[in-house]
Write a protein that holds these residues in place. Structure first.
Motif, PDB file in Angstrom:
ATOM      1  N   ASN A  38       1.384  -1.360  -0.401  1.00  0.00           N
ATOM      2  CA  ASN A  38      -0.363   0.415  -0.160  1.00  0.00           C
ATOM      3  C   ASN A  38       1.245   1.487  -0.245  1.00  0.00           C
ATOM      4  O   ASN A  38       0.540   2.156  -0.680  1.00  0.00           O
ATOM      5  N   LEU A 148       2.892  -1.231 -17.447  1.00  0.00           N
ATOM      6  CA  LEU A 148       2.836  -0.593 -15.950  1.00  0.00           C
ATOM      7  C   LEU A 148       2.405  -1.480 -15.089  1.00  0.00           C
ATOM      8  O   LEU A 148       2.859  -1.641 -13.566  1.00  0.00           O
ATOM      9  N   LYS A 149       1.652  -2.998 -15.262  1.00  0.00           N
ATOM     10  CA  LYS A 149       1.546  -4.180 -14.864  1.00  0.00           C
ATOM     11  C   LYS A 149       2.407  -4.774 -14.358  1.00  0.00           C
ATOM     12  O   LYS A 149       2.758  -5.417 -13.134  1.00  0.00           O
ATOM     13  N   VAL A 152       3.885  -2.844 -11.675  1.00  0.00           N
ATOM     14  CA  VAL A 152       3.471  -3.617 -10.417  1.00  0.00           C
ATOM     15  C   VAL A 152       3.852  -5.109  -9.866  1.00  0.00           C
ATOM     16  O   VAL A 152       4.694  -5.207  -8.521  1.00  0.00           O
ATOM     17  N   GLU A 153       3.713  -5.790 -11.455  1.00  0.00           N
ATOM     18  CA  GLU A 153       4.005  -7.155 -10.257  1.00  0.00           C
ATOM     19  C   GLU A 153       5.046  -7.773  -9.886  1.00  0.00           C
ATOM     20  O   GLU A 153       4.947  -8.309  -8.945  1.00  0.00           O
ATOM     21  N   LEU A 156       4.472  -6.971  -6.313  1.00  0.00           N
ATOM     22  CA  LEU A 156       3.589  -7.069  -5.515  1.00  0.00           C
ATOM     23  C   LEU A 156       4.386  -8.443  -4.334  1.00  0.00           C
ATOM     24  O   LEU A 156       3.920  -8.094  -3.470  1.00  0.00           O
ATOM     25  N   TRP A 238      -2.669   4.370  -6.119  1.00  0.00           N
ATOM     26  CA  TRP A 238      -3.757   2.717  -6.368  1.00  0.00           C
ATOM     27  C   TRP A 238      -4.683   3.694  -6.905  1.00  0.00           C
ATOM     28  O   TRP A 238      -5.507   2.747  -7.266  1.00  0.00           O
ATOM     29  N   ALA A 241      -4.515   3.532 -10.331  1.00  0.00           N
ATOM     30  CA  ALA A 241      -3.832   2.272 -11.024  1.00  0.00           C
ATOM     31  C   ALA A 241      -5.734   1.791 -11.355  1.00  0.00           C
ATOM     32  O   ALA A 241      -5.763   1.062 -12.072  1.00  0.00           O
ATOM     33  N   PHE A 242      -6.556   1.643 -10.367  1.00  0.00           N
ATOM     34  CA  PHE A 242      -7.260   0.797 -10.091  1.00  0.00           C
ATOM     35  C   PHE A 242      -8.528   1.276 -11.054  1.00  0.00           C
ATOM     36  O   PHE A 242      -9.367   0.009 -12.121  1.00  0.00           O
ATOM     37  N   ASP A 248      -9.964  -8.931 -14.055  1.00  0.00           N
ATOM     38  CA  ASP A 248      -9.163 -10.182 -14.441  1.00  0.00           C
ATOM     39  C   ASP A 248      -9.307 -11.615 -13.457  1.00  0.00           C
ATOM     40  O   ASP A 248      -8.799 -11.742 -12.910  1.00  0.00           O
TER      41      ASP A 248
END
Lengths: 251, 265
Positions: A38, A148-149, A152-153, A156, A238, A241-242, A248
């Motif tokens: 977060n 961007l995914k 972030v991935e 995480l 966040w 991004a949301f 998915d």
């Protein structure tokens, strides 16, 4: 099999308060819970993008020099740690401009821009937007979202290899720039261990040190008390991004 | 277990066994004439336990993590109740029955309140019938004006305490509690059986609702059989009943008797 410390009783190390059992850590005064995902992850996505696309050696060099350069620009000022992207939102326009002028002379400047332009393109409140004032780019929105995914991935799971490199580099840059002082009696292993021997005990110690430092920093309340400005970039990130892409469910 | 197993044969064999063994157990139970209440309560619970197992057996589509625990929770709850009750046939069956009568009396009071409300006037006849039916049911056992209403638990204990006193705390911890999470739709169940991870990292891989298919698993029927077995053992212990073939023995015999893999239908 590891021996349990139950000694015939469940939650033996917990403290019973009414109908609740309080775990040992929560019994410590002023203990605060922090969330890497977060609160810290949104500040480190710039680094993960560089690591994903420049390669380890280049990314490390670029990131460390970028942060060192930024610190040199603000010598003697009360600023939030500049390895965390959210800190740049608190800089004045003139300071941003000063930093921009310095960074644009760096040989890696265009590499930085071309590997962060998808973030700049997607995120309305992007903290490093001031770097893009003269940058021409053409990014496909869908491609940008996928990139961007990936950024972030990679973070995480903070124990993953990429996330470890990012976190260790964040702390290393702080040390190199002189913002963090390590007492001589602390025997820290070589930070390069995370690249050269990522499974070694030294690498694990370095990674653990970096995670602990980042956790401690996230929970530090003293910064506000000494006048270092706060920012709400993590929350903003966040929220933005949301809305970029739907859920998915994998069907 | 082989996916091509003959479910029909398993179910019919199991149900036949339960019906026969129930008759056998109950005819062997000897309760003194001065303990007829105990006889009613215990017999009713035995019947209920067998019925639940039969119902579960006859609905193979429920042999999964969504549905079977609803049966199994009820069966473990019943076992704890019965085990605790059997330790004191003087007091406990009486408490159990009186508490039930009180609950019915309270329900009648709620129906009577509805009768006073304008929006229920159309349903007045149905409501009155329900009230009369329940009043009759109570009065057939005890005059309603002598029935107390206790809004606490019938045993004045929670289920955990009953399980401790009845020496079945493991069943409470490892079966009753997890099955209760299913019955009450608590997070440990819902998050696993009704949700999936969103694969979008920009959403932090949060949990999203999903209608998930779960495989049929005859192990749920085995567990049901095990609870019937435990119930029969209570009768063996407290009433010195000797049972020819216990449920788990029947189960093991069944699986030993079916043809090996290549001959299975």
């Amino acid at each position: 099999m590891k021996k349990s410390n139950h000694q015939g009783k469940v939650l033996k190390d917990h403290k019973k308060v009414g109908k609740k059992f309080i775990p040992p850590l929560m019994q410590i005064d002023k203990m605060r819970e922090t969330s890497f995902v977060n609160d810290r992850l949104p500040c480190l996505i710039w680094m993960s993008s560089l690591y994903l696309r420049l390669g380890d050696r280049n990314a490390t060099k670029v990131i460390v020099d970028f942060i060192d350069t930024a610190y040199n620009c603000f010598e003697g000022e009360k600023i939030a740690p500049l390895q965390y992207m959210g800190s740049y939102t608190t800089l004045s326009d003139s300071k941003k401009n000063e930093l921009y002028e310095t960074l644009r002379t760096k040989p890696y400047f265009n590499d930085v821009l071309s590997n962060l332009e998808h973030q700049y393109h997607l995120l309305k409140s992007y903290p490093l937007a001031f770097l893009f004032s003269e940058h021409q780019y053409g990014v496909d929105r869908e491609d940008a979202i996928e990139m961007l995914k990936e950024d972030v991935e990679a973070l995480l799971d903070r124990l993953s290899s990429k996330a470890t490199k990012v976190q260790v580099t964040a702390v290393y840059a702080e040390i190199i720039s002189g913002r963090m002082k390590i007492s001589a009696h602390i025997d820290l292993p070589d930070f390069n261990a995370i690249f050269k021997a990522p499974e070694s005990d030294d690498a694990k110690r370095v990674a653990s040190f970096a995670r602990a430092h980042i956790n401690g920093f996230a929970a530090a309340s003293f910064l506000k008390e000494i006048g270092v400005p706060e920012n709400n970039w993590p929350e903003t990130f966040w929220n933005e991004a949301f809305d970029l892409d739907g859920c998915d469910n994998g069907y | 277990m082989d996916a091509t197993m003959d479910i029909e044969e398993l179910v019919s064999g199991y149900v036949d066994y339960l019906v026969d063994s129930f008759d056998e157990v109950w005819t062997k139970v000897k309760i003194p004439a001065d303990k007829l209440e105990a006889l009613s309560a215990i017999g009713g619970l035995l019947s209920r336990q067998i019925t639940l197992s039969i119902e579960l057996a006859q609905a193979p589509s429920t042999w999964n993590g969504h549905s079977a625990p609803l049966f199994l929770r009820s069966m473990t709850d019943l076992y704890i109740t019965l085990a605790w009750m059997m330790d004191d046939l003087e007091e406990r069956p009486h408490k159990y029955i009186m508490h039930g009568l009180g609950e019915a009396k309270l329900l009648i009071e709620h129906y009577k309140l509805l009768l006073e409300k304008e929006e229920y006037q159309e349903d007045k006849e149905d409501l009155q019938q329900m009230i009369e039916f329940r009043e009759h049911w109570i009065n057939s056992q005890r005059n309603e004006f002598f029935v107390e209403v206790d809004v606490g638990t019938w045993s004045n204990l929670n289920c955990r305490k009953m399980a401790q006193e009845a020496d079945c705390e493991d069943l409470y911890n490892f079966a009753y509690t997890p099955f209760s999470q299913v019955a009450h739709s608590m997070w440990p169940h819902v998050s696993v059986y009704n949700m999936t991870r969103c694969k979008n990292p920009l959403h932090k891989h949060h949990l999203i609702p999903a209608l998930l298919d779960v495989p049929l698993d005859p192990d749920y029927l085995y567990r049901s059989c095990k609870y019937v077995d435990k119930t029969y053992r209570l009768f063996e212990k407290h009433f010195e009943v000797s049972i020819k073939l216990m449920p788990l023995d029947w189960w093991n015999n069944y699986w030993e008797s079916i043809p090996i893999e290549e001959d299975v239908k």
